[in-house]
Design an enzyme around this catalytic site. Structure first.
Site, PDB file in Angstrom:
ATOM      1  N   ARG A  92      -2.476  -7.655  -9.627  1.00 23.23           N
ATOM      2  CA  ARG A  92      -3.648  -6.939  -9.104  1.00 23.23           C
ATOM      3  C   ARG A  92      -4.073  -5.891 -10.130  1.00 23.23           C
ATOM      4  O   ARG A  92      -3.293  -4.996 -10.455  1.00 23.23           O
ATOM      5  CB  ARG A  92      -3.300  -6.265  -7.769  1.00 23.23           C
ATOM      6  CG  ARG A  92      -4.403  -5.378  -7.229  1.00 23.23           C
ATOM      7  CD  ARG A  92      -4.027  -4.778  -5.865  1.00 23.23           C
ATOM      8  NE  ARG A  92      -5.095  -3.925  -5.383  1.00 23.23           N
ATOM      9  CZ  ARG A  92      -5.008  -2.601  -5.234  1.00 23.23           C
ATOM     10  NH1 ARG A  92      -3.879  -1.969  -5.507  1.00 23.23           N
ATOM     11  NH2 ARG A  92      -6.045  -1.907  -4.804  1.00 23.23           N
ATOM     12  N   HIS A 136     -11.599   1.112  -8.304  1.00 25.34           N
ATOM     13  CA  HIS A 136     -10.384   1.916  -8.140  1.00 25.34           C
ATOM     14  C   HIS A 136     -10.672   3.287  -8.758  1.00 25.34           C
ATOM     15  O   HIS A 136     -10.042   3.705  -9.718  1.00 25.34           O
ATOM     16  CB  HIS A 136      -9.193   1.210  -8.789  1.00 25.34           C
ATOM     17  CG  HIS A 136      -7.854   1.657  -8.295  1.00 25.34           C
ATOM     18  ND1 HIS A 136      -6.911   0.794  -7.791  1.00 25.34           N
ATOM     19  CD2 HIS A 136      -7.283   2.887  -8.212  1.00 25.34           C
ATOM     20  CE1 HIS A 136      -5.817   1.467  -7.443  1.00 25.34           C
ATOM     21  NE2 HIS A 136      -6.032   2.754  -7.688  1.00 25.34           N
ATOM     22  N   GLU A 181      -8.743   2.266  -1.438  1.00 30.14           N
ATOM     23  CA  GLU A 181      -8.509   3.541  -0.766  1.00 30.14           C
ATOM     24  C   GLU A 181      -9.744   4.441  -0.633  1.00 30.14           C
ATOM     25  O   GLU A 181      -9.804   5.517  -1.236  1.00 30.14           O
ATOM     26  CB  GLU A 181      -7.378   4.304  -1.468  1.00 30.14           C
ATOM     27  CG  GLU A 181      -6.068   3.531  -1.503  1.00 30.14           C
ATOM     28  CD  GLU A 181      -4.879   4.382  -1.980  1.00 30.14           C
ATOM     29  OE1 GLU A 181      -5.105   5.487  -2.480  1.00 30.14           O
ATOM     30  OE2 GLU A 181      -3.744   3.914  -1.841  1.00 30.14           O
TER      31      GLU A 181
END
Ligand code: FCB
Length: 465
Positions: A92, A136, A181
């Site tokens: 990932r 990210h 997140e």
């Protein structure tokens, strides 16, 4: 054997895990672009909010930046060889938006796209499944200057970026995540300023969270349209399950409030609405929700990515009218991040997510631990028994959740290698692979050897030795 038995340095020698992991279970490890790539100013990459934040005095540990990081941009073939040596089934990684679109929108940087092309081809050549995360945390600085995630336009820019990547990689990458997140993006980045872009204004937080979700919803059909049939699309959320140490009302209220925080993004994604009381908890107004937003946000996903490291525990104080976090929890082991090691939390979390949201699949997209690793400067060994014990016990807990019905289809250790741990700079090491930053030498830690051995045995169980 238990994590609590952390003086037991023999821990890595044994494998006593249940064999209930499915045959095609994805065993992998994760990284993120800004944390490993380096090459921040090379080949036409534009600046991101993390370049700017890290370069601002006082924002990161000792002023560390991701300018060089683990130099993965140049060493990706060596790193793929290490993944192969470990026997990773999947990797990932995340894509740096400003490497492929230096201004966030408009002109494409061909050299940036070429890098991800080479990375994906390199992985596939070794039989390693690539799982791409589109965001990210490294928002192009140019978009931040126009308001970043506070600006609804950023969600539309993200959907265009998603399509660009799907058009380029969608013939080979069959696992995609939109975001990593959102909680951290909104709360740490805009609410308290601990992360880029470093704003500390709680009133922005609901709007940021909503636009991040909107970006996800807008991107889904664009990804679907330009990827192979059967491609798995998802998003990764972080969860810290909350527990009560007693049954006082104040404690129950504290746990409920913390659980609303855990529902902040999952409820909109699976139920199409925000949890009641969430914005009152924040002391803010709700976000501006346009007609159709919640339908987009709750569009079908193939899996939910779950990041979990720890838990919170609450107890009543004084006359029982108030509750506070128990920190530290007596007798518990803590990692270098001051995160309590609590494997049962992952099991409980996976079962709760399954029961509460019935996602088609769950993937543990991050789980791991920072411990103070030391290397002797010459050998090929780094002894990290606590990390091995952590991974063992969390994987065991995940196996128990699977045995009880949780549809978990993969597990990714955070992280493949030591890297730039955001505001903590290089002071926290999470890797299965140790990085000597002075030389960029890589050394597989004992935990990496243990994980390799574990994956090999899983493979043999299903396919024969
Ligand atoms: C998560 C992040 C990841 C890493 C780990 C320790 O919140 O997604 O990049 O920093 O924590």
């Amino acid at each position: 054997m238990s994590i609590l038995d952390h003086t037991n340095t023999q821990v890595g020698k044994q494998i006593d895990l249940p064999v209930s992991f499915p045959k095609d279970f994805l065993w992998g490890a994760a990284t993120a672009s800004y944390q490993v790539e380096g090459a921040a100013n090379e080949d036409g990459r534009g600046p991101s909010i993390w370049d700017h934040f890290a370069a601002t005095p006082g924002k990161t540990y000792q002023g560390h930046t991701g300018e060089v990081a683990a130099d993965h941009y140049h060493r990706y073939l060596d790193d793929i060889a290490l993944m192969k040596a470990l026997g990773l089934g999947a990797y990932r990684f995340s894509i740096s938006w400003s490497r492929v679109l230096p201004q966030g929108t408009g002109a494409v940087n061909a050299a940036g796209l070429d890098f991800y092309d080479r990375l994906v081809d390199g992985l596939l050549a070794q039989g390693i499944i690539p799982m791409a995360t589109l965001y990210h945390w490294d928002l192009p600085l140019a978009l931040s200057e126009k308001g970043g995630w506070v600006n609804r336009e950023t969600a539309y820019a993200f959907a265009d970026y998603a399509e660009l990547m799907a058009r380029r990689l969608g013939d080979r990458v069959t696992w995609w995540q939109t975001h990593n997140e959102p909680w951290c993006i909104a709360f740490l980045g805009y609410g308290i300023g601990a992360h880029a872009p470093g704003l500390a204004d709680m009133s922005l937080v609901p709007t940021v969270g909503h636009h991040v979700l909107l970006a996800h919803g807008l991107a889904l059909p664009r990804l679907r349209a330009h990827t192979l049939p059967g491609t798995q699309l998802g998003i990764t959320l972080n969860f810290t399950p909350a527990y009560a140490a007693d049954d006082q009302l104040a404690t129950c209220a504290a746990v409920e409030r913390a659980t609303r925080g855990n529902r902040w993004f999952a409820d909109p994604l699976f139920k199409g609405s925000y949890p009641d009381g969430l914005f009152a908890d924040f002391g803010t107004a709700p976000p501006p929700i346009h007609d159709g937003d919640m339908e987009l946000i709750s569009g079908h996903i193939d899996f939910l990515g779950v990041n979990n490291y720890s838990r919170t525990l609450y107890q009543a104080v004084g006359d029982g009218n108030q509750s506070e976090r128990v920190d530290p929890v007596p007798g518990s082991l803590y990692t270098e991040m001051h995160w309590e090691v609590y494997p049962q939390g992952l099991k409980d979390l996976l079962l709760w997510l399954y029961e509460e949201y019935t996602p088609p699949a769950l993937i543990v997209t991050e789980n791991g631990a920072a411990f103070a690793d030391t290397w002797d400067g010459s050998s090929e060994r780094v002894h990290d028994p606590l990390r091995t014990a952590y991974l063992h016990d969390y994987i065991q807990a995940m196996g128990e959740a699977i045995a009880q019905g949780a549809p978990v289809k993969g597990y990714f250790v955070w992280s493949l290698m030591d890297n730039f741990e955001w505001a903590e700079g290089y002071s926290k090491r999470f890797g299965l692979i140790y990085i000597d930053y002075a030389s960029q030498r890589r050394i597989i830690k004992d935990s990496g050897r243990w994980y390799a051995d574990f994956m090999r045995r899983q493979h043999e169980l299903h396919n024969g030795a």
